[in-house]
Motif scaffolding. Structure first.
Motif, PDB file in Angstrom:
ATOM      1  N   CYS A 193      25.317  11.902  95.337  1.00 61.95           N
ATOM      2  CA  CYS A 193      25.043  10.901  96.372  1.00 61.95           C
ATOM      3  C   CYS A 193      23.846  10.051  95.967  1.00 61.95           C
ATOM      4  CB  CYS A 193      24.786  11.591  97.709  1.00 61.95           C
ATOM      5  SG  CYS A 193      23.317  12.651  97.718  1.00 61.95           S
ATOM      6  N   PRO A 194      23.604   8.920  96.656  1.00 67.36           N
ATOM      7  CA  PRO A 194      22.443   8.078  96.344  1.00 67.36           C
ATOM      8  C   PRO A 194      21.141   8.873  96.459  1.00 67.36           C
ATOM      9  CG  PRO A 194      23.966   6.905  97.769  1.00 67.36           C
ATOM     10  CD  PRO A 194      24.461   8.317  97.698  1.00 67.36           C
ATOM     11  N   LEU A 195      20.119   8.454  95.708  1.00 68.06           N
ATOM     12  CA  LEU A 195      18.847   9.178  95.659  1.00 68.06           C
ATOM     13  C   LEU A 195      18.247   9.363  97.041  1.00 68.06           C
ATOM     14  CD1 LEU A 195      16.427  10.409  94.197  1.00 68.06           C
ATOM     15  CD2 LEU A 195      15.563   8.089  93.835  1.00 68.06           C
ATOM     16  N   ARG A 196      18.262   8.313  97.862  1.00 75.07           N
ATOM     17  CA  ARG A 196      17.645   8.411  99.198  1.00 75.07           C
ATOM     18  C   ARG A 196      18.321   9.500 100.025  1.00 75.07           C
ATOM     19  NH1 ARG A 196      14.370   5.028 102.087  1.00 75.07           N
ATOM     20  NH2 ARG A 196      14.557   3.437 100.476  1.00 75.07           N
ATOM     21  N   GLU A 197      19.665   9.600  99.951  1.00 71.37           N
ATOM     22  CA  GLU A 197      20.380  10.615 100.716  1.00 71.37           C
ATOM     23  C   GLU A 197      20.061  12.015 100.187  1.00 71.37           C
ATOM     24  OE1 GLU A 197      24.545   9.836 100.909  1.00 71.37           O
ATOM     25  OE2 GLU A 197      24.291   7.764 101.565  1.00 71.37           O
ATOM     26  N   ALA A 198      19.996  12.155  98.860  1.00 70.70           N
ATOM     27  CA  ALA A 198      19.673  13.464  98.272  1.00 70.70           C
ATOM     28  C   ALA A 198      18.268  13.892  98.668  1.00 70.70           C
ATOM     29  CB  ALA A 198      19.809  13.391  96.750  1.00 70.70           C
ATOM     30  N   ARG A 199      17.336  12.933  98.664  1.00 64.27           N
ATOM     31  CA  ARG A 199      15.963  13.243  99.031  1.00 64.27           C
ATOM     32  C   ARG A 199      15.879  13.689 100.491  1.00 64.27           C
ATOM     33  NH1 ARG A 199      13.386   8.161  98.830  1.00 64.27           N
ATOM     34  NH2 ARG A 199      14.143   7.954 100.950  1.00 64.27           N
TER      35      ARG A 199
END
Length: 238
Positions: free
Chosen positions: A180-186
């Motif tokens: 998933c996109p970095l922001r979602e993973a974070r």
């Protein structure tokens, strides 16, 4: 007193930091994006830079990497972000950031980081001069970095950290979606991180704030933003 460059796309933050630093006797130059930061860096040769990570044109880590790669990282750089994560903190410190401040930035932490940055000796790197880097106190509880060419310290403590560590107890066995996109993973990681500490501290916001290094008001906003169910966390702690 020092010449300080503040780079942030939010007008309110630029004005607040400028007011605080001017009151301390520093000369402050402001930039709202990477393009203005490049121009200001060339024009004023700042003694220290406060650099936001999330900006509309070029993000702060990319700009830091650019300065490091071109031999322009001759001044301490303090990174700022509303989302202090392991990956960004480690990457920034590896590149050469002096410290990492999580927003909202308290007056005490700002002045401490600026004082440490201005008085920290510069170390030679393969690309030129760079500051000895520090991991933020809010992240240093569970992150450490080791590199042959870089000494990384826990911010505000001065303790050298030996290796990359991710230890969040039972949650360390949890799998995360890396596609998933970095922001979602974070956000997924941060939610698990706070849910773990809430369960461990029986839902006590005071103790969780102490453990995570966040102020209570910021902690409440962070939990609400991540969608953490406080009532469920308390039930799980029973």
């Amino acid at each position: 007193m020092a010449n300080i460059l503040v780079v942030d796309d939010e007008l309110g933050i630029r004005d607040l930091l400028s007011e605080i630093l001017n009151d301390e006797g520093h000369t402050v130059e402001l930039a709202e994006n990477a393009a203005q930061a490049r121009a200001a860096r060339a024009a004023m040769c700042p003694d220290l830079v406060l650099l936001d990570i999330w900006m509309p044109d070029t993000d702060g880590v990319t700009l830091l990497k650019e300065w490091s790669g071109t031999g322009q990282l001759t001044m301490p750089v303090i990174m700022m972000s509303g989302h202090a994560t392991i990956d960004t903190a480690v990457e920034a410190t590896r590149i050469g950031a002096t410290a990492f401040l999580e927003k909202p930035i308290t007056l005490q932490k700002l002045l401490k980081a600026v004082d440490v940055g201005l008085n920290k000796p510069m170390a030679k790197s393969a690309t030129g001069l760079m500051p000895m880097a520090s991991v933020p106190s809010s992240v240093g509880a569970f992150v450490a970095v080791s590199s042959p060419d870089l000494t990384v310290e826990a911010a505000m403590t001065g303790g050298t950290l030996p290796e990359v560590v991710l230890d969040i107890g039972p949650q360390s066995m949890q799998s995360f979606n890396l596609d998933c996109p970095l922001r979602e993973a974070r956000d997924e990681f941060e939610k698990s991180y706070f849910e773990y500490h809430l369960a461990r501290e029986s839902g006590s916001m005071t103790r969780v704030a102490e453990k995570t290094g966040l102020e209570r008001t910021h902690l409440y906003r962070k939990l609400k933003q991540l969608g953490v169910d406080l009532a469920r966390s308390k039930r799980n702690a029973l």
